[in-house]
Design a protein around this motif. Sequence first.
Motif, PDB file in Angstrom:
ATOM      1  N   ASP A 339      35.066   2.660  68.827  1.00  0.00           N
ATOM      2  CA  ASP A 339      34.757   3.194  67.499  1.00  0.00           C
ATOM      3  C   ASP A 339      35.038   2.081  66.496  1.00  0.00           C
ATOM      4  N   GLN A 457      21.785  16.609  58.792  1.00  0.00           N
ATOM      5  CA  GLN A 457      23.132  16.520  59.366  1.00  0.00           C
ATOM      6  C   GLN A 457      23.437  15.097  59.805  1.00  0.00           C
ATOM      7  N   ARG A 459      25.339  11.986  61.963  1.00  0.00           N
ATOM      8  CA  ARG A 459      25.755  11.850  63.366  1.00  0.00           C
ATOM      9  C   ARG A 459      27.277  11.788  63.491  1.00  0.00           C
ATOM     10  N   GLY A 460      27.974  11.645  62.356  1.00  0.00           N
ATOM     11  CA  GLY A 460      29.428  11.598  62.383  1.00  0.00           C
ATOM     12  C   GLY A 460      29.983  11.232  61.024  1.00  0.00           C
ATOM     13  N   TYR A 461      31.296  11.085  60.974  1.00  0.00           N
ATOM     14  CA  TYR A 461      31.980  10.758  59.721  1.00  0.00           C
ATOM     15  C   TYR A 461      33.084   9.744  60.011  1.00  0.00           C
ATOM     16  N   GLU A 482      34.926  10.702  63.409  1.00  0.00           N
ATOM     17  CA  GLU A 482      34.559  11.996  63.983  1.00  0.00           C
ATOM     18  C   GLU A 482      33.098  11.917  64.397  1.00  0.00           C
ATOM     19  N   HIS A 483      32.833  12.150  65.692  1.00  0.00           N
ATOM     20  CA  HIS A 483      31.467  11.994  66.208  1.00  0.00           C
ATOM     21  C   HIS A 483      30.633  13.262  66.088  1.00  0.00           C
ATOM     22  N   ASN A 484      31.263  14.362  65.711  1.00  0.00           N
ATOM     23  CA  ASN A 484      30.535  15.624  65.562  1.00  0.00           C
ATOM     24  C   ASN A 484      30.091  15.767  64.116  1.00  0.00           C
ATOM     25  N   GLY A 485      28.800  15.598  63.864  1.00  0.00           N
ATOM     26  CA  GLY A 485      28.296  15.650  62.497  1.00  0.00           C
ATOM     27  C   GLY A 485      28.222  17.039  61.913  1.00  0.00           C
ATOM     28  N   SER A 486      28.449  18.079  62.723  1.00  0.00           N
ATOM     29  CA  SER A 486      28.335  19.447  62.211  1.00  0.00           C
ATOM     30  C   SER A 486      29.648  19.981  61.657  1.00  0.00           C
ATOM     31  N   ILE A 487      30.750  19.253  61.835  1.00  0.00           N
ATOM     32  CA  ILE A 487      32.040  19.766  61.365  1.00  0.00           C
ATOM     33  C   ILE A 487      32.111  19.687  59.843  1.00  0.00           C
ATOM     34  N   THR A 490      38.578  18.111  58.836  1.00  0.00           N
ATOM     35  CA  THR A 490      39.436  17.654  59.927  1.00  0.00           C
ATOM     36  C   THR A 490      40.876  17.610  59.430  1.00  0.00           C
TER      37      THR A 490
END
Length: 651
Positions: A339, A457, A459-461, A482-487, A490
């Motif tokens: 990352d 959306q 792809r991440g943050y 964060e690899h989940n772009g839908s969250i 955190t």
Amino acid sequence: MAGLGAWNLARAALIILLLPRSLEQCGHISLSAPIVRLGDPITASCTISQNCSHLDSESHIVWKLEAELQPGERQQYLPNGTLQSTITLPHLNRSRALLSCCLHWGNSLQILDQAELQAGYPPATPHNLSCLMNLTTNSLTCQWEPGPNTHLSTNFTLKSFKSRGNCQSREDSIPDCVPEDGQSHCSIPRKHLQLYQNMGIWVQAKNALGTSVSPKLCLVPMDVVKLEPPTLWALGPSPEVAPPQPGCLRLRWETWKPSLHIDQKCELRHQPLLGEASWDLVGALPSRTLQYELCGLLPSTAYALQMRCTRWRLPGHWSNWSPSLELTTTQRAPTVRMDTWWRQRQLDPRTVDVQLFWQPVPLEEDSGQIQGYLVSLRPSDKAGADPMLCNTTELNCTFQLPSEAREVILEAYNTAGTSHPTPVVFLESGGPPLGRLHTVARDPHSLWVGWEPPSPQPRGYVIEWGLGPPSPSGSPKTWRMEHNGSIAGTLLQENIRPFQLYEITVTPLYQDTKGPSQHIYAYSQEMAPSHGPELHLRHIGKTWAQLEWVPEAPELGRSPLTHYTIFWTNAQDRSFSTVLNASSHSFVLRGLEPSSLYHVHLMAASQVWATNSTSLTLMTLALAGRIPSGQVFQTQPTAAWVPGCLPSQRS
């Protein structure tokens, strides 16, 4: 027990030696049995000779068991003139005791004779008889469990014979094997054995109350042979053999020399030296192979290895485990995902200063150790330039690039090689921004940061956080991808402390671009102000009063002031209040009653705390006018009053 009996007999002998010679040969004790079962009755008689000079019609025999007097059953003179007394102890509950026959002599009891009583049990049947053929001592060693304590001297004997059948018939007897005192094992020498012929073996236990024998064991000595363990060695490298793969170990072993003619199978077990992992067992290995490659282990890990062997295809016992051989597996090239995040600063129109950060994420449980990191240019980015930008053990590095460069390569390495290259593309900011950014303090050591996901959306943050003002701008920051772009948020738990102001930055990442970074400031826990503002009365009139205060300076660990609230109460306990913005530092109370008493205080507040000022008590004027606070006016000769405040502390 034997020592106690000897002491009692010695004591009795000493007492008898001290008797007058006329009493030495007076009495004699006879027992119904010298040894009885524990708890059974025993009878004793004491006879006093007629030659005893102290014997007369008034003589009386007294019995003592140890120090306790015992009643005699009967006392009588026999026809030959001797005096006899008999005693029966119904339950002898002591394994050893001293019984004394006494006669009154003068003012004391004199012991005429003593007898030691013994009680115990017949021997139990010995059990769990087992034997091992030891080729080191060249003997057959058998052991057994003797059973409960008999409280008596009990002798054990290992008996055996040779037999050509199934031990139903005896062919040749073998001399008895008598163990040392207190031992429950015995060894039959090789000279009395036929290694491949049946033997009948049993144990006999014998004492004064009886004899018992164990069940008979029928065996062939070589069928119970126990070998010595092999010796393990590391199998060194050779020109003909390639080095072992990562996670593999090569070893060889030497069997115990006296067992070279015996076909064997062996087992290998291994265990990491560090940690609390249990032993892992490797299946049967033919001993003739004498070498083995063990794989499936963790790379770059120290292991302990042990081996044991037994006869193969024939009965036998496993040897003990060999002493440990300690070996370390070779490394494997790192298998990690990187990352990455970066910050850029334009130095001049042709040069960019880049600060690159990364975090290795293992792709497998055994991902290999990392010794360092390489950052390099792509070979085609700038012909003739040194492609190496950084070689570091840190998780960041700073370098300069030409303005047109858009990509570098990041790799992790160790002595076994490098990881798969990770291309780092410096994205331009052209994507949509986040929605509303907000924070919630969960506890003094964590902060929840949330946002409204943009559309489309991401792809991440990338989330960054570090100390906010007044900390220097170059203070270190913590970051996470964060690899989940839908969250939509955190929880930040790393490097969060109470009473510190944090600057939190969230950047959305898209496929070929990134969105603008957004910032927010937050505390995980705030401290209340050390004190509130001090309230003063500046001017007062008939229906009004002007108040002022000095705003408190900002304090580290406390969020900014958001507003003030002024409260005042009249003599009839009617309360009033008004809210002022945080920039205010004075206010005029209007609509007051003339010549009336009022209590006033000021509350300063933020989003999470509030504190009260000092409290004032004031009185409006009776006549119209404007009187500065702190001055004294006298309106009538008999009445004087002081406008202004009468301070009193109020929480």
